[in-house]
Design a protein around this motif. Structure first.
Motif, PDB file in Angstrom:
ATOM      1  N   SER A   1     -18.914  -5.768   8.415  1.00  0.00           N
ATOM      2  CA  SER A   1     -18.662  -6.504   9.653  1.00  0.00           C
ATOM      3  C   SER A   1     -19.941  -7.069  10.251  1.00  0.00           C
ATOM      4  CB  SER A   1     -17.989  -5.597  10.690  1.00  0.00           C
ATOM      5  OG  SER A   1     -17.704  -6.323  11.872  1.00  0.00           O
ATOM      6  N   PRO A   2     -20.535  -8.065   9.613  1.00  0.00           N
ATOM      7  CA  PRO A   2     -21.703  -8.702  10.215  1.00  0.00           C
ATOM      8  C   PRO A   2     -21.298  -9.543  11.420  1.00  0.00           C
ATOM      9  CG  PRO A   2     -21.059  -9.882   8.259  1.00  0.00           C
ATOM     10  CD  PRO A   2     -20.171  -8.665   8.336  1.00  0.00           C
ATOM     11  N   TYR A   3     -22.181  -9.667  12.381  1.00  0.00           N
ATOM     12  CA  TYR A   3     -21.971 -10.511  13.563  1.00  0.00           C
ATOM     13  C   TYR A   3     -20.743 -10.103  14.353  1.00  0.00           C
ATOM     14  CZ  TYR A   3     -25.418 -12.948  10.928  1.00  0.00           C
ATOM     15  OH  TYR A   3     -26.548 -13.228  10.204  1.00  0.00           O
ATOM     16  N   GLY A   4     -20.483  -8.823  14.414  1.00  0.00           N
ATOM     17  CA  GLY A   4     -19.393  -8.309  15.224  1.00  0.00           C
ATOM     18  C   GLY A   4     -19.906  -7.301  16.225  1.00  0.00           C
ATOM     19  N   LEU A   5     -18.996  -6.685  16.933  1.00  0.00           N
ATOM     20  CA  LEU A   5     -19.363  -5.700  17.941  1.00  0.00           C
ATOM     21  C   LEU A   5     -20.036  -4.485  17.313  1.00  0.00           C
ATOM     22  CD1 LEU A   5     -16.202  -5.764  20.236  1.00  0.00           C
ATOM     23  CD2 LEU A   5     -18.368  -6.962  20.544  1.00  0.00           C
ATOM     24  N   GLU A   6     -19.624  -4.126  16.101  1.00  0.00           N
ATOM     25  CA  GLU A   6     -20.240  -2.986  15.439  1.00  0.00           C
ATOM     26  C   GLU A   6     -21.727  -3.242  15.203  1.00  0.00           C
ATOM     27  OE1 GLU A   6     -15.932  -3.288  14.539  1.00  0.00           O
ATOM     28  OE2 GLU A   6     -17.616  -4.672  14.310  1.00  0.00           O
ATOM     29  N   MET A   7     -22.037  -4.446  14.728  1.00  0.00           N
ATOM     30  CA  MET A   7     -23.437  -4.798  14.500  1.00  0.00           C
ATOM     31  C   MET A   7     -24.223  -4.758  15.802  1.00  0.00           C
ATOM     32  SD  MET A   7     -25.855  -7.417  14.844  1.00  0.00           S
ATOM     33  CE  MET A   7     -25.132  -9.046  14.742  1.00  0.00           C
ATOM     34  N   GLU A   8     -23.630  -5.275  16.862  1.00  0.00           N
ATOM     35  CA  GLU A   8     -24.320  -5.317  18.141  1.00  0.00           C
ATOM     36  C   GLU A   8     -24.592  -3.911  18.671  1.00  0.00           C
ATOM     37  OE1 GLU A   8     -23.854  -7.663  22.383  1.00  0.00           O
ATOM     38  OE2 GLU A   8     -22.491  -8.088  20.734  1.00  0.00           O
ATOM     39  N   LEU A   9     -23.623  -3.017  18.491  1.00  0.00           N
ATOM     40  CA  LEU A   9     -23.791  -1.634  18.931  1.00  0.00           C
ATOM     41  C   LEU A   9     -24.923  -0.947  18.169  1.00  0.00           C
ATOM     42  CD1 LEU A   9     -22.651   0.929  20.450  1.00  0.00           C
ATOM     43  CD2 LEU A   9     -21.311   1.328  18.369  1.00  0.00           C
ATOM     44  N   VAL A  10     -24.927  -1.071  16.849  1.00  0.00           N
ATOM     45  CA  VAL A  10     -25.946  -0.416  16.029  1.00  0.00           C
ATOM     46  C   VAL A  10     -27.324  -0.991  16.331  1.00  0.00           C
ATOM     47  CG1 VAL A  10     -26.742  -0.017  13.665  1.00  0.00           C
ATOM     48  CG2 VAL A  10     -24.311   0.166  14.212  1.00  0.00           C
ATOM     49  N   ARG A  11     -27.414  -2.297  16.493  1.00  0.00           N
ATOM     50  CA  ARG A  11     -28.696  -2.913  16.799  1.00  0.00           C
ATOM     51  C   ARG A  11     -29.224  -2.443  18.155  1.00  0.00           C
ATOM     52  NH1 ARG A  11     -28.417  -9.096  17.731  1.00  0.00           N
ATOM     53  NH2 ARG A  11     -27.467  -8.280  19.628  1.00  0.00           N
ATOM     54  N   GLU A  12     -28.363  -2.451  19.155  1.00  0.00           N
ATOM     55  CA  GLU A  12     -28.769  -2.032  20.499  1.00  0.00           C
ATOM     56  C   GLU A  12     -29.268  -0.597  20.503  1.00  0.00           C
ATOM     57  OE1 GLU A  12     -26.630  -0.851  24.723  1.00  0.00           O
ATOM     58  OE2 GLU A  12     -25.652  -2.312  23.424  1.00  0.00           O
ATOM     59  N   ALA A  13     -28.493   0.299  19.893  1.00  0.00           N
ATOM     60  CA  ALA A  13     -28.855   1.715  19.896  1.00  0.00           C
ATOM     61  C   ALA A  13     -30.182   1.955  19.194  1.00  0.00           C
ATOM     62  CB  ALA A  13     -27.748   2.542  19.238  1.00  0.00           C
ATOM     63  N   ASN A  14     -30.360   1.355  18.017  1.00  0.00           N
ATOM     64  CA  ASN A  14     -31.583   1.609  17.259  1.00  0.00           C
ATOM     65  C   ASN A  14     -32.789   0.911  17.838  1.00  0.00           C
ATOM     66  OD1 ASN A  14     -31.075   3.301  14.654  1.00  0.00           O
ATOM     67  ND2 ASN A  14     -29.262   2.026  14.907  1.00  0.00           N
ATOM     68  N   LEU A  15     -32.597  -0.222  18.455  1.00  0.00           N
ATOM     69  CA  LEU A  15     -33.708  -0.878  19.124  1.00  0.00           C
ATOM     70  C   LEU A  15     -34.236   0.009  20.258  1.00  0.00           C
ATOM     71  CD1 LEU A  15     -35.409  -3.436  19.152  1.00  0.00           C
ATOM     72  CD2 LEU A  15     -33.734  -4.482  20.653  1.00  0.00           C
ATOM     73  N   ARG A  16     -33.320   0.639  20.961  1.00  0.00           N
ATOM     74  CA  ARG A  16     -33.727   1.526  22.052  1.00  0.00           C
ATOM     75  C   ARG A  16     -34.370   2.811  21.532  1.00  0.00           C
ATOM     76  NH1 ARG A  16     -28.426   1.389  25.769  1.00  0.00           N
ATOM     77  NH2 ARG A  16     -29.510   3.039  26.910  1.00  0.00           N
ATOM     78  N   ILE A  17     -33.864   3.323  20.405  1.00  0.00           N
ATOM     79  CA  ILE A  17     -34.455   4.530  19.810  1.00  0.00           C
ATOM     80  C   ILE A  17     -35.896   4.270  19.401  1.00  0.00           C
ATOM     81  CG2 ILE A  17     -34.403   6.032  17.771  1.00  0.00           C
ATOM     82  CD1 ILE A  17     -31.292   5.790  17.908  1.00  0.00           C
ATOM     83  N   TYR A  18     -36.103   3.201  18.635  1.00  0.00           N
ATOM     84  CA  TYR A  18     -37.456   2.934  18.139  1.00  0.00           C
ATOM     85  C   TYR A  18     -38.387   2.464  19.262  1.00  0.00           C
ATOM     86  CZ  TYR A  18     -35.680   3.700  13.458  1.00  0.00           C
ATOM     87  OH  TYR A  18     -35.123   4.281  12.343  1.00  0.00           O
ATOM     88  N   SER A  19     -37.856   1.773  20.255  1.00  0.00           N
ATOM     89  CA  SER A  19     -38.676   1.389  21.409  1.00  0.00           C
ATOM     90  C   SER A  19     -39.171   2.632  22.143  1.00  0.00           C
ATOM     91  CB  SER A  19     -37.871   0.503  22.368  1.00  0.00           C
ATOM     92  OG  SER A  19     -37.547  -0.735  21.782  1.00  0.00           O
TER      93      SER A  19
END
Length: 413
Positions: A74-92
């Motif tokens: 599921s590229p470019y869907g809500l699942e992608m957005e959720l995973v990106r948001e969460a991991n961006l915050r983790i690594y930040s």
């Protein structure tokens, strides 16, 4: 680990597992579904669990790539957005704790004390402004430099905001972190796109993980979905079509007609209009619509017009080819289908870019947006995603998650 795309992460993937594909094959033996989901479950609370923040090395990569493998469905869907948001915050958060960007995928260099003229440093860092607090002084300090060519790839502000000298952009901590965020998002999207190629080879574990991610994503974005609706089916945007589809729409010579019209155009238009995010691999048209009206009024006329633009016109030259169109839509070899006939043959998914290049190279004239794209439908959904993001800036969250088109695509080898 400060960056799953950094040099250390790449080394671990290559030396310990032999590559990303091999890594994905072993992950189900080491990472349970619940463990992988722990990386995203906390997003609504806003507090990253300490055990997630403290993950390091291979353990960190295994859970991160487990989620990336799920996004192959599921590229470019809500699942992608959720995973990106969460991991961006983790690594930040990890970067802020470590107070360093060394070891990330962004090739930053630490600024030496003698490479900026003293007069420039005094002006830029306001070293003579005694009224400034230590924290304010720290924010003004030029800590890293980045080659100008790499900097311009990521920066979208004015060059007046940055000190440039001898082919380098000199950056404060905040500027460096912002560039790292953009670099992370770009690497994340590239990684997900590359994984589409092996989707059909992935264990069932990843499809199960994707389905669980969908549940969490729908709850997390519940307000947005209620306000905007999930764009699983919407009118076609011809201006956002990939080059190969536009070429097919314009009509092609006799040697290309059947592939361009029957294989590419039929599959692309039908999925893009009816079911851009198929719930499973063997989906049928009747799983997505309640009548054939959309096909007969919106899709079939476009296909017939494109066929008539061919030289010679496809359906004048081969009138029975219309049956083949319905066959590729999943209704069997007929020219008078009913909705109940859906499933009599496979509903063919758009061929991947590699197959188009191999079977009809004249259709493959990539533009700059084709980079890292493996399927024409992915191209279209990506463009829709960014159109939504651009047209609804007020909906962007404070974490810069962006707007999703709410639809995904499965590439098909």
């Amino acid at each position: 680990m400060l960056d799953p795309f950094g040099a250390e992460a790449r080394r671990l993937v290559k030396e310990e597992f032999g590559g990303i594909t091999e890594l994905l094959m072993v992950i189900p033996s080491y990472v349970g579904l619940e463990t992988a989901l722990e990386r995203v479950r906390w997003v609504d609370s806003g507090k990253i669990p300490e055990e997630v923040l403290e993950l390091d090395g291979i353990r960190d990569l295994l859970t991160f790539y487990a989620l990336l493998g799920a996004l192959a469905f599921s590229p470019y869907g809500l699942e992608m957005e959720l995973v990106r948001e969460a991991n961006l915050r983790i690594y930040s958060a990890r970067i802020e704790r470590a107070r360093t960007l060394e070891g990330t995928s962004l090739p930053l260099e630490t600024v030496r004390g003698d490479e900026i003229p003293e007069r420039d440093r005094i002006i830029l860092e306001r070293t003579h402004h005694t009224e400034l607090s230590q924290e304010e002084r720290r924010k003004l300090r030029l800590e890293y430099r980045l080659s100008l060519s790499k900097f311009l790839e990521l920066w979208d502000g004015s060059l007046k905001e940055v000190y440039v000298r001898n082919g380098y952009a000199y950056l404060t901590w905040n500027q460096s972190v912002e560039l790292w965020r953009r670099s992370f998002e770009r690497s994340f999207e590239r990684a997900v796109n590359l994984l589409y190629e092996v989707r059909d080879e992935l264990p069932a574990y990843y499809l199960q993980l994707y389905e669980r991610l969908g549940e969490i994503a729908r709850e997390h974005f519940k307000e947005r979905l209620e306000k905007l609706g999930r764009a699983e089916a919407q009118p076609l945007r011809f201006d956002l079509f990939p080059p190969c589809v536009k070429i097919a729409l314009g009509g092609v010579p006799s040697g290309l007609r059947n592939y361009a019209i029957t294989v590419l155009l039929t599959s692309f238009l039908s999925y893009a209009r009816l079911c851009p995010n198929p719930p499973r691999r063997d989906v049928r048209v009747r799983d997505c619509v309640q009548s054939l009206d959309v096909i007969e009024k919106e899709i079939l006329p476009v296909i017939i017009e494109a066929g008539n633009r061919c030289s010679p016109p496809l359906f004048e030259d081969q009138p029975h080819e219309i049956k083949n169109i319905w066959y590729h839509l999943g209704f069997g070899l007929t020219d008078k289908p009913t909705l109940e006939d859906s499933g009599n043959s496979p509903w063919y998914f758009p061929p991947n870019c590699s197959k188009i290049r191999a079977n009809a190279p004249e259709l493959c004239k990539p533009d700059r947006d084709c980079r890292n794209i493996k399927n024409p439908l992915t191209y279209y959904l990506r463009k829709l995603y960014f159109e939504n993001k651009k047209s609804k800036p007020q909906e962007t969250s404070k974490e810069n998650t962006g707007e999703a088109a709410g639809a995904g695509v499965r590439d098909n080898e």
